[in-house]
Scaffold this motif. Structure first.
Motif, PDB file in Angstrom:
ATOM      1  N   TYR A  68       4.526 -52.270 -22.269  1.00  0.00           N
ATOM      2  CA  TYR A  68       5.485 -53.664 -22.998  1.00  0.00           C
ATOM      3  C   TYR A  68       6.837 -53.479 -22.224  1.00  0.00           C
ATOM      4  CZ  TYR A  68       1.312 -54.410 -25.565  1.00  0.00           C
ATOM      5  OH  TYR A  68       0.042 -54.769 -25.840  1.00  0.00           O
ATOM      6  N   PRO A  69       7.259 -54.362 -21.630  1.00  0.00           N
ATOM      7  CA  PRO A  69       8.749 -54.392 -21.361  1.00  0.00           C
ATOM      8  C   PRO A  69       9.945 -54.726 -22.155  1.00  0.00           C
ATOM      9  CG  PRO A  69       7.657 -56.595 -20.555  1.00  0.00           C
ATOM     10  CD  PRO A  69       6.610 -55.435 -21.128  1.00  0.00           C
ATOM     11  N   ALA A  70      10.882 -54.239 -22.137  1.00  0.00           N
ATOM     12  CA  ALA A  70      12.020 -54.300 -23.209  1.00  0.00           C
ATOM     13  C   ALA A  70      13.073 -54.900 -22.549  1.00  0.00           C
ATOM     14  CB  ALA A  70      12.447 -52.872 -23.722  1.00  0.00           C
ATOM     15  N   SER A  71      13.025 -55.148 -21.270  1.00  0.00           N
ATOM     16  CA  SER A  71      14.074 -55.649 -20.354  1.00  0.00           C
ATOM     17  C   SER A  71      13.440 -56.505 -19.130  1.00  0.00           C
ATOM     18  CB  SER A  71      15.130 -54.703 -20.001  1.00  0.00           C
ATOM     19  OG  SER A  71      14.738 -53.763 -19.221  1.00  0.00           O
ATOM     20  N   ASP A  72      14.309 -56.866 -18.460  1.00  0.00           N
ATOM     21  CA  ASP A  72      13.726 -57.009 -17.020  1.00  0.00           C
ATOM     22  C   ASP A  72      13.363 -55.968 -16.267  1.00  0.00           C
ATOM     23  OD1 ASP A  72      13.978 -59.902 -17.284  1.00  0.00           O
ATOM     24  OD2 ASP A  72      15.920 -59.916 -16.337  1.00  0.00           O
ATOM     25  N   CYS A  73      12.304 -55.801 -15.712  1.00  0.00           N
ATOM     26  CA  CYS A  73      11.884 -54.772 -14.729  1.00  0.00           C
ATOM     27  C   CYS A  73      11.525 -54.979 -13.580  1.00  0.00           C
ATOM     28  CB  CYS A  73      10.476 -54.126 -15.609  1.00  0.00           C
ATOM     29  SG  CYS A  73      10.706 -53.733 -17.174  1.00  0.00           S
ATOM     30  N   GLN A  74      11.803 -53.957 -12.618  1.00  0.00           N
ATOM     31  CA  GLN A  74      11.288 -53.746 -11.308  1.00  0.00           C
ATOM     32  C   GLN A  74       9.989 -52.822 -11.234  1.00  0.00           C
ATOM     33  OE1 GLN A  74      14.421 -52.995  -8.738  1.00  0.00           O
ATOM     34  NE2 GLN A  74      13.844 -54.253  -7.061  1.00  0.00           N
ATOM     35  N   LEU A  75       8.934 -53.409 -10.660  1.00  0.00           N
ATOM     36  CA  LEU A  75       7.697 -52.387 -10.661  1.00  0.00           C
ATOM     37  C   LEU A  75       7.285 -52.308  -9.170  1.00  0.00           C
ATOM     38  CD1 LEU A  75       5.306 -54.240 -13.062  1.00  0.00           C
ATOM     39  CD2 LEU A  75       6.969 -52.569 -13.524  1.00  0.00           C
ATOM     40  N   ARG A  76       6.651 -51.202  -8.923  1.00  0.00           N
ATOM     41  CA  ARG A  76       5.853 -51.041  -7.597  1.00  0.00           C
ATOM     42  C   ARG A  76       4.724 -51.197  -7.862  1.00  0.00           C
ATOM     43  NH1 ARG A  76       3.549 -47.784  -3.932  1.00  0.00           N
ATOM     44  NH2 ARG A  76       3.527 -45.812  -5.322  1.00  0.00           N
ATOM     45  N   VAL A  77       3.648 -51.959  -7.253  1.00  0.00           N
ATOM     46  CA  VAL A  77       2.329 -51.832  -7.407  1.00  0.00           C
ATOM     47  C   VAL A  77       1.452 -51.115  -6.300  1.00  0.00           C
ATOM     48  CG1 VAL A  77       0.396 -53.415  -7.877  1.00  0.00           C
ATOM     49  CG2 VAL A  77       2.388 -54.001  -8.564  1.00  0.00           C
ATOM     50  N   PRO A  78       1.004 -49.879  -6.579  1.00  0.00           N
ATOM     51  CA  PRO A  78       0.208 -49.222  -5.379  1.00  0.00           C
ATOM     52  C   PRO A  78      -0.914 -50.321  -4.810  1.00  0.00           C
ATOM     53  CG  PRO A  78       0.469 -47.777  -7.396  1.00  0.00           C
ATOM     54  CD  PRO A  78       0.856 -49.494  -7.842  1.00  0.00           C
ATOM     55  N   ALA A  79      -1.069 -49.804  -3.552  1.00  0.00           N
ATOM     56  CA  ALA A  79      -2.235 -50.643  -2.840  1.00  0.00           C
ATOM     57  C   ALA A  79      -3.778 -50.420  -3.875  1.00  0.00           C
ATOM     58  CB  ALA A  79      -2.401 -50.191  -1.510  1.00  0.00           C
ATOM     59  N   GLU A  80      -3.986 -49.278  -4.365  1.00  0.00           N
ATOM     60  CA  GLU A  80      -5.059 -49.238  -4.989  1.00  0.00           C
ATOM     61  C   GLU A  80      -5.154 -49.998  -6.462  1.00  0.00           C
ATOM     62  OE1 GLU A  80      -2.938 -46.906  -4.095  1.00  0.00           O
ATOM     63  OE2 GLU A  80      -2.868 -45.148  -5.446  1.00  0.00           O
ATOM     64  N   SER A  81      -3.945 -50.519  -7.100  1.00  0.00           N
ATOM     65  CA  SER A  81      -4.240 -51.326  -8.306  1.00  0.00           C
ATOM     66  C   SER A  81      -3.847 -52.775  -7.754  1.00  0.00           C
ATOM     67  CB  SER A  81      -2.885 -50.927  -8.971  1.00  0.00           C
ATOM     68  OG  SER A  81      -2.741 -49.598  -9.191  1.00  0.00           O
ATOM     69  N   MET A  82      -4.099 -53.218  -6.625  1.00  0.00           N
ATOM     70  CA  MET A  82      -4.222 -54.468  -6.140  1.00  0.00           C
ATOM     71  C   MET A  82      -5.343 -55.186  -6.209  1.00  0.00           C
ATOM     72  SD  MET A  82      -0.769 -55.690  -5.512  1.00  0.00           S
ATOM     73  CE  MET A  82      -1.029 -56.994  -4.870  1.00  0.00           C
ATOM     74  N   SER A  83      -5.557 -56.214  -6.716  1.00  0.00           N
ATOM     75  CA  SER A  83      -7.091 -57.033  -6.730  1.00  0.00           C
ATOM     76  C   SER A  83      -6.949 -57.805  -5.825  1.00  0.00           C
ATOM     77  CB  SER A  83      -7.193 -57.706  -8.234  1.00  0.00           C
ATOM     78  OG  SER A  83      -6.392 -58.765  -8.125  1.00  0.00           O
ATOM     79  N   THR A  84      -6.046 -57.929  -4.882  1.00  0.00           N
ATOM     80  CA  THR A  84      -6.346 -59.015  -3.626  1.00  0.00           C
ATOM     81  C   THR A  84      -6.379 -58.144  -2.424  1.00  0.00           C
ATOM     82  OG1 THR A  84      -3.716 -59.029  -3.758  1.00  0.00           O
ATOM     83  CG2 THR A  84      -4.933 -61.000  -4.854  1.00  0.00           C
ATOM     84  N   SER A  85      -6.315 -58.835  -1.305  1.00  0.00           N
ATOM     85  CA  SER A  85      -6.504 -58.461  -0.099  1.00  0.00           C
ATOM     86  C   SER A  85      -7.655 -57.475   0.197  1.00  0.00           C
ATOM     87  CB  SER A  85      -5.106 -58.048   0.571  1.00  0.00           C
ATOM     88  OG  SER A  85      -4.817 -56.877   0.086  1.00  0.00           O
ATOM     89  N   GLN A  86      -8.842 -57.641  -0.343  1.00  0.00           N
ATOM     90  CA  GLN A  86      -9.772 -56.747   0.054  1.00  0.00           C
ATOM     91  C   GLN A  86     -11.153 -57.401   0.816  1.00  0.00           C
ATOM     92  OE1 GLN A  86     -11.197 -56.315  -4.165  1.00  0.00           O
ATOM     93  NE2 GLN A  86      -9.202 -55.695  -4.548  1.00  0.00           N
ATOM     94  N   ARG A  87     -11.859 -56.468   1.248  1.00  0.00           N
ATOM     95  CA  ARG A  87     -12.825 -57.210   2.198  1.00  0.00           C
ATOM     96  C   ARG A  87     -13.602 -58.089   1.083  1.00  0.00           C
ATOM     97  NH1 ARG A  87     -14.632 -52.287   5.549  1.00  0.00           N
ATOM     98  NH2 ARG A  87     -15.745 -51.704   3.712  1.00  0.00           N
ATOM     99  N   THR A  88     -13.809 -59.369   1.865  1.00  0.00           N
ATOM    100  CA  THR A  88     -14.699 -60.278   0.958  1.00  0.00           C
ATOM    101  C   THR A  88     -15.875 -60.470   2.170  1.00  0.00           C
ATOM    102  OG1 THR A  88     -12.880 -61.190  -0.118  1.00  0.00           O
ATOM    103  CG2 THR A  88     -14.732 -62.173  -0.398  1.00  0.00           C
ATOM    104  N   GLN A  89     -16.886 -60.553   1.729  1.00  0.00           N
ATOM    105  CA  GLN A  89     -17.853 -60.644   2.582  1.00  0.00           C
ATOM    106  C   GLN A  89     -18.828 -62.041   2.646  1.00  0.00           C
ATOM    107  OE1 GLN A  89     -21.419 -58.703   2.518  1.00  0.00           O
ATOM    108  NE2 GLN A  89     -21.729 -58.653   4.712  1.00  0.00           N
ATOM    109  N   VAL A  90     -18.758 -62.891   3.697  1.00  0.00           N
ATOM    110  CA  VAL A  90     -19.125 -64.009   3.672  1.00  0.00           C
ATOM    111  C   VAL A  90     -20.579 -64.022   4.780  1.00  0.00           C
ATOM    112  CG1 VAL A  90     -17.256 -65.386   2.911  1.00  0.00           C
ATOM    113  CG2 VAL A  90     -17.866 -64.809   5.598  1.00  0.00           C
ATOM    114  N   GLU A  91     -20.615 -62.880   5.440  1.00  0.00           N
ATOM    115  CA  GLU A  91     -21.705 -62.743   6.324  1.00  0.00           C
ATOM    116  C   GLU A  91     -23.081 -62.762   5.816  1.00  0.00           C
ATOM    117  OE1 GLU A  91     -19.701 -60.254   6.350  1.00  0.00           O
ATOM    118  OE2 GLU A  91     -18.380 -60.584   7.963  1.00  0.00           O
TER     119      GLU A  91
END
Lengths: 595, 226
Positions: A68-91
């Motif tokens: 829980y933040p107690a002030s303004d925070c700056q974070l780094r989100v590692p690639a493995e924690s991102m839910s976006t930009s993954q392979r999505t399959q439509v074939e």
């Protein structure tokens, strides 16, 4: 920006940051790892002390759901924690049927009214349809009526009427295309297709992430969030409707079309996704006896669903089979034609829930297996989704490891196909015994934080970053996941009185199933031990099924027959479930006989 | 009476038999214990039970898994069947501790609960197993009927787990002196505490020790919260 009392994960969700939260923010999965760069935050919880090493905690690594933040925070989100930009399959499979869409288009040439001919505009349209095309309609959509007068006048009394089951649902310029949109609404991913209804051709395909993912990656987590807070259910519904709107816009942009030209849509999804999108009750779905609010097919006005296509258009929802076997499974059966196969045929879509269908002798039966998130990288210490840097192939040769990563990037974790390979290789090389116990005298096996683990990429090999390993606990998670699938197949075989050797074809659908090495999946016993020639990996079969139902009314009828005729077995009620499951926990080729 | 050395050999045989899930060996040493006059209660508690305790540790560190634990349980029960009739007072009542176990309503996943049951059986507790999909009232009734020290409730799904605070409150309202222990895949110590439970065990291997601590705390008039 964010209210007090909100965790970093909740803040991220609110701000639209694609931070992963596989378990729904319960601190169970460790997938929302972030690094605090500046700002002050709450003290680490006991969960975090368990999940993160002392070194990581010193480096500022935290679980966003526990912090829980107690002030303004700056974070780094590692690639493995991102839910976006993954392979999505439509074939998926190509369509090879003649179109017979639910919506037909008719060219109308009307007479401008005069003081001696006072017919209403709507009556003119209906009469012209009857007179010129022998199509008798008895209704015109209200939004069509609201615009009818201006439209007819601006187009000089020529128009194209879109008719669906005796209702005029759209009026457009003549000539114009009749477009349809097919959607496979997955728990993780959404695949969309823009289809020309007149010739059945797919004009564009597009994949996107299901934005509800920040509320939990699996169905159960999301349902439990809605059960606790109806506001979150409304929010989740809104998110997915917006995603469908964006998908429609993106598809149309690709095909140089307007979303208003889409006059019909078909959506398939698992029962929970179906219910959440429609705002139907979900609490009962995830509690025994797991009953859907509605099973049958539905035709709902697009505006009632909330999506912005032609205002009078309908969205057709394929039927569900059960609480954990939804319309996506029906669509898969439709696309793979497993029900029509001559001999015994097995079709499965592997995911957090794995649905399996066994068909033969004119009968088909389905089960849903709680295979969990392990094969998608969840609950696995260094597991991750199929994103850049994920190890996707793995071989062990003479104690040397060889692997391939997505995009050839330096390794940051292991994704599903890599995880299956690792398990298979460790089993074939006797690093694991049949029970899954790790041998302690292999050069790459060591103890780390009181846990045995196999080192895939050591600290030295990663320039001082934490090693990528598979732990004894990971192996146990994978055993549970693969046993769930193996049990599902075994139960279906036993119920049908058949042996696995009799299966003539195994169809593997879904993104994960398309990337796995089938021989590895056989080696660990997840898939039946059969010649490789009997397997086919077909990609997104649910999406293909949705497209079939979009362009063909006979396919729609067939899907209803599938849902009606498909048997369903609730695994937990099978008397010898425990015994089958326990046997399936062992690793190695599946030799247990059915019948 | 056997020699001290022989007695140790028999106890060790029982211990090893359980840990190595060697049912035949456990049967052999159990018969030897009875035949050669080793006290049945000692054989049970110092042989079989400590063996199962070791199995619990191996399970907790994930060196053993579900199939091994179940095989160990088979060996354990084979020994219990032989030894129990010879224990004065029937055996299991000796520890004097009782537990009611069940999977919460709406949930049918009971493998974890079954493993927990084995560990309590091994430790000499009297176990009242309500099965799965247990209506909340049944936990309260059974606790009152048996006057159990502990009620252990399990859930596998985050949906079914939502009923846990309610059932915990129902039990504690009726009888504040009974300890409520929660477990199952989605449960963490934090969740268990926030649900008003007295304790939590991460896995079957740790459940008996945790339950023991809870009973002691309650007897001292404390609860996990203060």
């Amino acid at each position: 920006m964010c209210a007090a009392g909100q965790s970093l994960l909740e803040c991220a969700q609110q701000l639209g940051v694609g931070l992963s939260g596989i378990c729904g923010g319960h601190g169970l999965c460790g997938s929302c790892r972030v690094q605090i760069l500046t700002g002050s935050v709450s003290e680490p919880t006991s969960i975090e002390q368990q999940e993160l090493s002392a070194h990581e905690l010193r480096e500022g690594y935290r679980l966003a759901c526990q912090t829980y933040p107690a002030s303004d925070c700056q974070l780094r989100v590692p690639a493995e924690s991102m839910s976006t930009s993954q392979r999505t399959q439509v074939e998926g499979l190509e369509l090879d049927i003649s179109p017979e869409p639910a919506v037909s288009a008719y060219h109308l040439k009307l007479q401008a009214p005069s003081l001696s001919d006072l017919h209403g505009d709507a009556e003119q349209v209906l009469q012209s349809l009857e007179r010129e095309h022998q199509v008798s309609c008895d209704a015109i959509d209200i939004d069509v009526l609201r615009n009818i007068s201006a439209q007819l006048r601006s187009r000089d009394w020529q128009t194209q009427a879109s008719v669906r089951e005796q209702e005029v649902i759209a009026l457009g310029p003549w000539p114009s295309r009749q477009l349809g949109m097919a959607v496979d609404l997955g728990t993780t991913k959404i695949a969309g297709y823009l289809v020309d209804l007149n010739n059945g051709r797919t004009l564009a395909a597009e994949g996107t992430m299901n934005p509800q993912i920040s509320y939990g990656e699996d169905i159960i987590s999301r349902v439990s969030r809605i059960t606790s807070s109806t506001a979150e259910g409304t929010q989740m519904r809104k998110l997915v409707v917006e995603a469908l709107d964006r998908l429609a816009a993106d598809l149309c942009a690709k095909a140089d079309a307007q979303t208003q030209e889409i006059v019909e849509a078909v959506v398939v999804g698992n029962t929970a996704m179906h219910h959440i999108l429609l705002g139907l009750p979900v609490a009962q779905l995830a509690l025994a006896p797991f009953v859907p609010a509605v099973r049958g097919a539905l035709d709902i006005k697009a505006r009632d669903v909330g999506v912005h296509i032609a205002p009078g258009a309908y969205v057709h929802f394929l039927p569900n089979i059960a609480g954990f076997v939804g319309a996506d499974h029906v669509a898969m059966i439709l696309a793979t034609e497993v029900a029509r196969a001559e001999g015994l045929s097995l079709a499965l879509d592997i995911g957090t829930n794995t649905e399996v269908c066994l068909a033969g002798d004119g009968k088909m039966t389905s089960v849903s297996c709680a295979s969990g998130p392990a094969f998608e990288g969840g609950h696995i210490k260094h597991g991750m989704r199929a994103a850049s840097g994920a190890i996707e192939r793995f071989r062990l040769v003479d104690n040397d490891v060889h692997y391939l990563t997505i995009d050839g990037a330096p390794p940051v974790g292991i994704c599903g196909s890599g995880i299956v390979d690792v398990l298979a290789q460790l089993c074939l090389d006797a690093v694991l015994d049949e029970t899954g116990r790790m041998t302690h005298n292999h050069p790459r096996v060591r103890t780390h934080e009181e846990q045995w683990e196999f080192v895939i990429a050591s600290e030295e090999e990663r320039d001082g970053h934490p090693a990528i390993t598979i732990t004894q606990k990971d192996v146990r998670e994978l055993q549970l996941a693969k046993a769930a699938i193996q049990t599902g197949i075994q139960v279906l075989l036993e119920a049908a009185g058949r042996f696995q050797e009799e299966i003539e074809q195994v169809t593997i659908a879904g993104a994960f199933g398309s990337y796995i090495d089938v021989s590895s999946a056989i080696a660990i016993g997840m898939l039946p031990s059969l010649p490789l020639s009997r397997f086919r990996q077909v990609g997104n079969a649910a999406g293909t099924g949705a497209r079939l139902a979009l362009i063909s009314c006979s396919k729609r009828a067939e899907s209803q027959a599938v849902a009606r005729d498909a048997g369903y077995i609730e695994l937990a009620t099978v008397p010898n479930f425990m015994q089958i499951f326990t046997e399936a926990l062992n690793i190695g080729q599946h030799t247990h006989k059915g019948g | 009476m056997p020699s001290n050395e022989r007695r140790k050999q028999i106890l060790k045989g029982l211990y090893d038999g359980v840990v190595a899930f060697d049912e035949d060996s456990v049967v052999e040493f159990s018969k030897a214990a009875i035949g050669e006059g080793v006290d049945a209660y000692d054989a049970l508690m110092k042989g079989l039970a400590v063996g199962m305790e070791k199995v619990g540790e191996l399970y907790a560190s994930r060196e053993y898994f579900v199939p091994e634990l179940l095989l160990c349980a088979d060996a354990l029960y084979a020994g219990l069947d032989i030894l129990r009739p010879h224990v004065k007072g029937g055996g299991s009542e000796e520890s004097g501790k009782k537990i009611v176990l069940g999977v919460v309503e709406g949930d049918v996943h009971d493998i974890g609960k079954n493993l927990v049951k084995v560990m309590f059986d091994a430790a000499g507790w009297e176990v009242y197993d309500l099965g799965n999909d247990v209506p909340l009232d049944r936990f309260v009734e059974e606790q009152q009927k048996t006057n159990a020290d502990v009620v252990g409730i399990s859930a596998l799904m985050t949906t079914s787990m939502l009923a846990m605070p309610r059932v915990t409150k129902m039990i504690k309202t009726r009888n504040p002196n009974v300890a409520v222990m929660l477990g199952g895949a989605p449960i963490t110590r934090e969740i268990a505490t926030s649900y008003g439970a007295d304790g939590y065990a991460d896995n079957a291997g740790e459940a008996v020790e945790e339950a023991g601590k809870m009973v002691q705390m309650i007897q001292k008039g404390e609860t996990a919260h203060n």
